[in-house]
Design a protein around this motif. Structure first.
Motif, PDB file in Angstrom:
ATOM      1  N   ARG A  52     -18.676  54.344  31.134  1.00 48.83           N
ATOM      2  CA  ARG A  52     -19.681  53.523  30.448  1.00 48.83           C
ATOM      3  C   ARG A  52     -20.374  54.309  29.332  1.00 48.83           C
ATOM      4  NH1 ARG A  52     -24.476  50.755  33.741  1.00 48.83           N
ATOM      5  NH2 ARG A  52     -25.449  52.702  33.185  1.00 48.83           N
ATOM      6  N   ALA A  55     -17.920  54.694  26.411  1.00 46.76           N
ATOM      7  CA  ALA A  55     -17.828  53.433  25.678  1.00 46.76           C
ATOM      8  C   ALA A  55     -19.082  53.195  24.835  1.00 46.76           C
ATOM      9  CB  ALA A  55     -17.606  52.272  26.648  1.00 46.76           C
ATOM     10  N   ASN A  58     -18.754  55.582  21.996  1.00 41.94           N
ATOM     11  CA  ASN A  58     -17.469  55.528  21.284  1.00 41.94           C
ATOM     12  C   ASN A  58     -16.932  56.924  21.019  1.00 41.94           C
ATOM     13  OD1 ASN A  58     -16.251  52.997  20.795  1.00 41.94           O
ATOM     14  ND2 ASN A  58     -17.976  52.464  19.482  1.00 41.94           N
ATOM     15  N   VAL A  82      -8.709  56.931  26.166  1.00 39.82           N
ATOM     16  CA  VAL A  82      -9.144  55.718  25.468  1.00 39.82           C
ATOM     17  C   VAL A  82      -7.903  55.014  24.932  1.00 39.82           C
ATOM     18  CG1 VAL A  82      -9.538  56.892  23.257  1.00 39.82           C
ATOM     19  CG2 VAL A  82     -10.697  54.730  23.741  1.00 39.82           C
ATOM     20  N   ARG A  85      -5.092  49.260  28.005  1.00 41.80           N
ATOM     21  CA  ARG A  85      -5.733  48.020  28.456  1.00 41.80           C
ATOM     22  C   ARG A  85      -5.741  47.882  29.977  1.00 41.80           C
ATOM     23  NH1 ARG A  85      -9.069  46.053  25.096  1.00 41.80           N
ATOM     24  NH2 ARG A  85      -8.298  46.005  22.991  1.00 41.80           N
ATOM     25  N   SER A 116     -13.127  52.048  34.361  1.00 43.59           N
ATOM     26  CA  SER A 116     -12.996  51.845  32.923  1.00 43.59           C
ATOM     27  C   SER A 116     -14.222  51.105  32.407  1.00 43.59           C
ATOM     28  CB  SER A 116     -11.730  51.052  32.594  1.00 43.59           C
ATOM     29  OG  SER A 116     -11.828  49.730  33.087  1.00 43.59           O
ATOM     30  N   THR A 118     -15.461  49.026  28.550  1.00 37.42           N
ATOM     31  CA  THR A 118     -15.046  48.576  27.225  1.00 37.42           C
ATOM     32  C   THR A 118     -16.194  48.711  26.239  1.00 37.42           C
ATOM     33  OG1 THR A 118     -13.532  47.009  28.258  1.00 37.42           O
ATOM     34  CG2 THR A 118     -14.044  46.652  25.938  1.00 37.42           C
ATOM     35  N   GLY A 122     -14.164  46.941  21.448  1.00 34.84           N
ATOM     36  CA  GLY A 122     -13.013  46.521  22.224  1.00 34.84           C
ATOM     37  C   GLY A 122     -12.162  47.651  22.787  1.00 34.84           C
ATOM     38  N   ARG A 123     -12.449  48.885  22.419  1.00 32.50           N
ATOM     39  CA  ARG A 123     -11.681  50.022  22.946  1.00 32.50           C
ATOM     40  C   ARG A 123     -12.043  50.235  24.414  1.00 32.50           C
ATOM     41  NH1 ARG A 123     -12.199  55.064  19.170  1.00 32.50           N
ATOM     42  NH2 ARG A 123     -10.217  55.617  20.108  1.00 32.50           N
ATOM     43  N   VAL A 124     -11.024  50.489  25.234  1.00 37.66           N
ATOM     44  CA  VAL A 124     -11.235  50.669  26.662  1.00 37.66           C
ATOM     45  C   VAL A 124     -11.156  52.162  26.997  1.00 37.66           C
ATOM     46  CG1 VAL A 124     -10.446  50.086  28.989  1.00 37.66           C
ATOM     47  CG2 VAL A 124     -10.222  48.412  27.126  1.00 37.66           C
ATOM     48  N   TYR A 125     -12.199  52.652  27.646  1.00 42.63           N
ATOM     49  CA  TYR A 125     -12.294  54.052  28.070  1.00 42.63           C
ATOM     50  C   TYR A 125     -12.034  54.131  29.568  1.00 42.63           C
ATOM     51  CZ  TYR A 125     -14.287  55.212  23.545  1.00 42.63           C
ATOM     52  OH  TYR A 125     -14.461  55.404  22.210  1.00 42.63           O
ATOM     53  N   TRP A 126     -11.185  55.083  29.975  1.00 39.55           N
ATOM     54  CA  TRP A 126     -10.825  55.278  31.366  1.00 39.55           C
ATOM     55  C   TRP A 126     -11.252  56.645  31.837  1.00 39.55           C
ATOM     56  CZ3 TRP A 126      -8.604  51.623  34.425  1.00 39.55           C
ATOM     57  CH2 TRP A 126      -8.100  50.495  33.780  1.00 39.55           C
TER      58      TRP A 126
END
Length: 132
Positions: A52, A55, A58, A82, A85, A116, A118, A122-126
Motif C-alpha cells: 500500500r 502504491a 508510486n 510492480v 496483474r 498487492s 493498486t 493503475g500500476r499494481v505493486y506486489w
C-alpha cells in the motif's frame, strides 16, 4: 496460413523446452524439494502495508524492511514487484530473478505473507514477506 501453422509449432516447441515455473510459492518450493510454507496473517499484514505504501508513493523499494520484519521474524526476506496483474505473474517474474528466486527457496523460513495494492495510475505493486 502456412506461416501461422509453422509459428504455432515453433511456439509449442519453445514453450515445451522452457523451464516450468509454478504459479504459487509452495508449488515452486515443492518443485525444488523444499517444504511448503504456512500462510501468516502477520506477514500478510506487513506485506499489505508495504504494498500500500509503495502504491501510494508510486515507487518500488524495500524501505523499512528491517524495522518491519525485525519485530516479526528472526530470519526474513522480501520480494517486491510492480506491473503484474495477478499473483501467478508475480511468482513467474520472481522465479526468473536470481535474488528473488533465492528468497523463495530460502531454507529456514516457515511462513509467508503476500499482498498487492493498486496505485492511482493503475500500476499494481506486489510484496512477498518470508519469515519464521
Amino acid at each position: 496460413m502456412r506461416f501461422a501453422a509453422r509459428f504455432s509449432i515453433v511456439l509449442a516447441v519453445v514453450l515445451a523446452a522452457a523451464p516450468a515455473f509454478a504459479v504459487d510459492l509452495n508449488s515452486f518450493r515443492k518443485m525444488h524439494r523444499l517444504p511448503a510454507l504456512k500462510h501468516s496473517a502477520l506477514l500478510t499484514g506487513a506485506a499489505y502495508e508495504h504494498a500500500r505504501d509503495l502504491a501510494r508513493r508510486n515507487h518500488l523499494d524495500h524501505n523499512g524492511f528491517e524495522e518491519r520484519m525485525g519485530m516479526i521474524s528472526s530470519m526474513a526476506a522480501e520480494n517486491v514487484l510492480v506491473g503484474c496483474r495477478d499473483r501467478a505473474c508475480a511468482f513467474r517474474v520472481w522465479a526468473k530473478s536470481s535474488g528473488h528466486r533465492r528468497n523463495m527457496l530460502m531454507k529456514g523460513v516457515t511462513r509467508y505473507g503476500l499482498a498487492s495494492a493498486t496505485a492511482q495510475n493503475g500500476r499494481v505493486y506486489w510484496v512477498l514477506e518470508l519469515g519464521n
